[in-house]
Design a protein around this motif. Structure first.
Motif, PDB file in Angstrom:
ATOM      1  N   PRO A 156      -2.909 -30.174 -44.736  1.00 27.31           N
ATOM      2  CA  PRO A 156      -1.793 -30.068 -45.876  1.00 27.31           C
ATOM      3  C   PRO A 156      -1.540 -28.871 -46.675  1.00 27.31           C
ATOM      4  O   PRO A 156      -0.183 -28.540 -47.030  1.00 27.31           O
ATOM      5  CB  PRO A 156      -1.984 -31.218 -46.711  1.00 27.31           C
ATOM      6  N   TYR A 168       4.407 -32.215 -47.369  1.00 22.51           N
ATOM      7  CA  TYR A 168       3.083 -32.848 -47.818  1.00 22.51           C
ATOM      8  C   TYR A 168       3.534 -32.676 -49.542  1.00 22.51           C
ATOM      9  O   TYR A 168       2.405 -32.783 -50.228  1.00 22.51           O
ATOM     10  CB  TYR A 168       2.214 -31.690 -47.476  1.00 22.51           C
ATOM     11  N   SER A 190      -6.373 -33.382 -40.280  1.00 23.23           N
ATOM     12  CA  SER A 190      -6.549 -32.403 -41.096  1.00 23.23           C
ATOM     13  C   SER A 190      -7.970 -31.592 -40.493  1.00 23.23           C
ATOM     14  O   SER A 190      -8.885 -32.226 -40.395  1.00 23.23           O
ATOM     15  CB  SER A 190      -6.475 -32.582 -42.569  1.00 23.23           C
ATOM     16  N   PHE A 198      -4.119 -33.951 -52.266  1.00 20.83           N
ATOM     17  CA  PHE A 198      -3.229 -34.620 -51.752  1.00 20.83           C
ATOM     18  C   PHE A 198      -3.359 -36.057 -51.415  1.00 20.83           C
ATOM     19  O   PHE A 198      -2.371 -36.622 -51.263  1.00 20.83           O
ATOM     20  CB  PHE A 198      -3.644 -34.070 -50.283  1.00 20.83           C
TER      21      PHE A 198
END
Length: 234
Positions: A156, A168, A190, A198
């Motif tokens: 992100p 994001y 990720s 996040f």
């Protein structure tokens, strides 16, 4: 470990830089390795597919029901898509990629899973910008998905292209959620460790966000590496 030279299978210019598909055989490991580079940046390697497959496995495990309609953002080497197809509940799978070359590789059968992927009647490979599709408000006739599985950016915080950054954010995640059915699942790969900021952002839009750490052996270092798979519900 001796690194043998790669054979270049394809090279194409893209809006984000030169895209290269390479192959080599590693005698010590006894495997054929496929690698994708964008400019001088390493995007993916067939040596490391565990977390890509877990993106599909963990994402779909969170979905209830049968006859699932799945959207995959990012085709790459195809391992996320293949893992999704191995869930017998999947009835249709649409894979969006913005690079014609990547879709072409699979249609030409250049990668290990290409034949299995393209021969499955549940699969549709679509040339489009996943991020632009998510920004658009879906119309009544547009499909809603039981699961959206995304593997395009490094994380992100580290995007391949600056235009991806808005997904994001709270607004971007909300826009994406409109393309999911009620109780649909969003899962994201990720390369970074779990990102608490996040996670907090996801919690503003989705229910029960979770960050799964996926460990895998790294034959290049002789150690263990980790990726993260985020999973959350509408």
């Amino acid at each position: 470990m001796r690194i043998h030279p790669f054979e270049e299978l394809d090279w194409q210019q893209t809006a984000m830089g030169d895209l290269t598909l390479r192959r080599r055989t590693d005698a010590a490991l006894g495997v054929e390795i496929f690698e994708v580079k964008l400019g001088e940046e390493y995007l993916m390697s067939s040596l490391f597919t565990v977390a890509e497959e877990e993106l599909a496995t963990l994402g779909l495990a969170a979905v209830e029901g049968d006859l699932l309609e799945v959207l995959v953002g990012g085709l790459g080497l195809g391992y996320t898509a293949i893992a999704a197809l191995r869930d017998s509940r999947v009835s249709t799978m649409t894979v969006i990629d913005t690079m014609p070359a990547v879709i072409d590789w699979h249609q030409r059968g250049l990668l290990p899973v290409s034949s299995e992927l393209t021969s499955d009647p549940r699969t549709s490979l679509v040339l489009d910008d996943f991020f632009a599709v998510m920004r658009r408000e879906p119309e009544a006739a547009d499909p809603r998905y039981d699961a959206i599985l995304l593997d395009v950016d490094h994380s992100p915080r580290h995007q391949l292209d600056p235009s991806h950054a808005d997904l994001y954010t709270e607004q971007g995640l909300f826009a994406l959620s409109r393309h999911l059915k009620p109780s649909g699942v969003f899962a994201l790969w990720s390369d970074d460790p779990p990102d608490q900021e996040f996670m907090a952002m996801m919690a503003l839009v989705f229910a029960e966000p979770a960050a799964h750490v996926v460990d895998f052996d790294n034959p290049l270092t002789g150690g263990v590496s980790s990726n993260t798979v985020y999973v959350a519900h509408t």
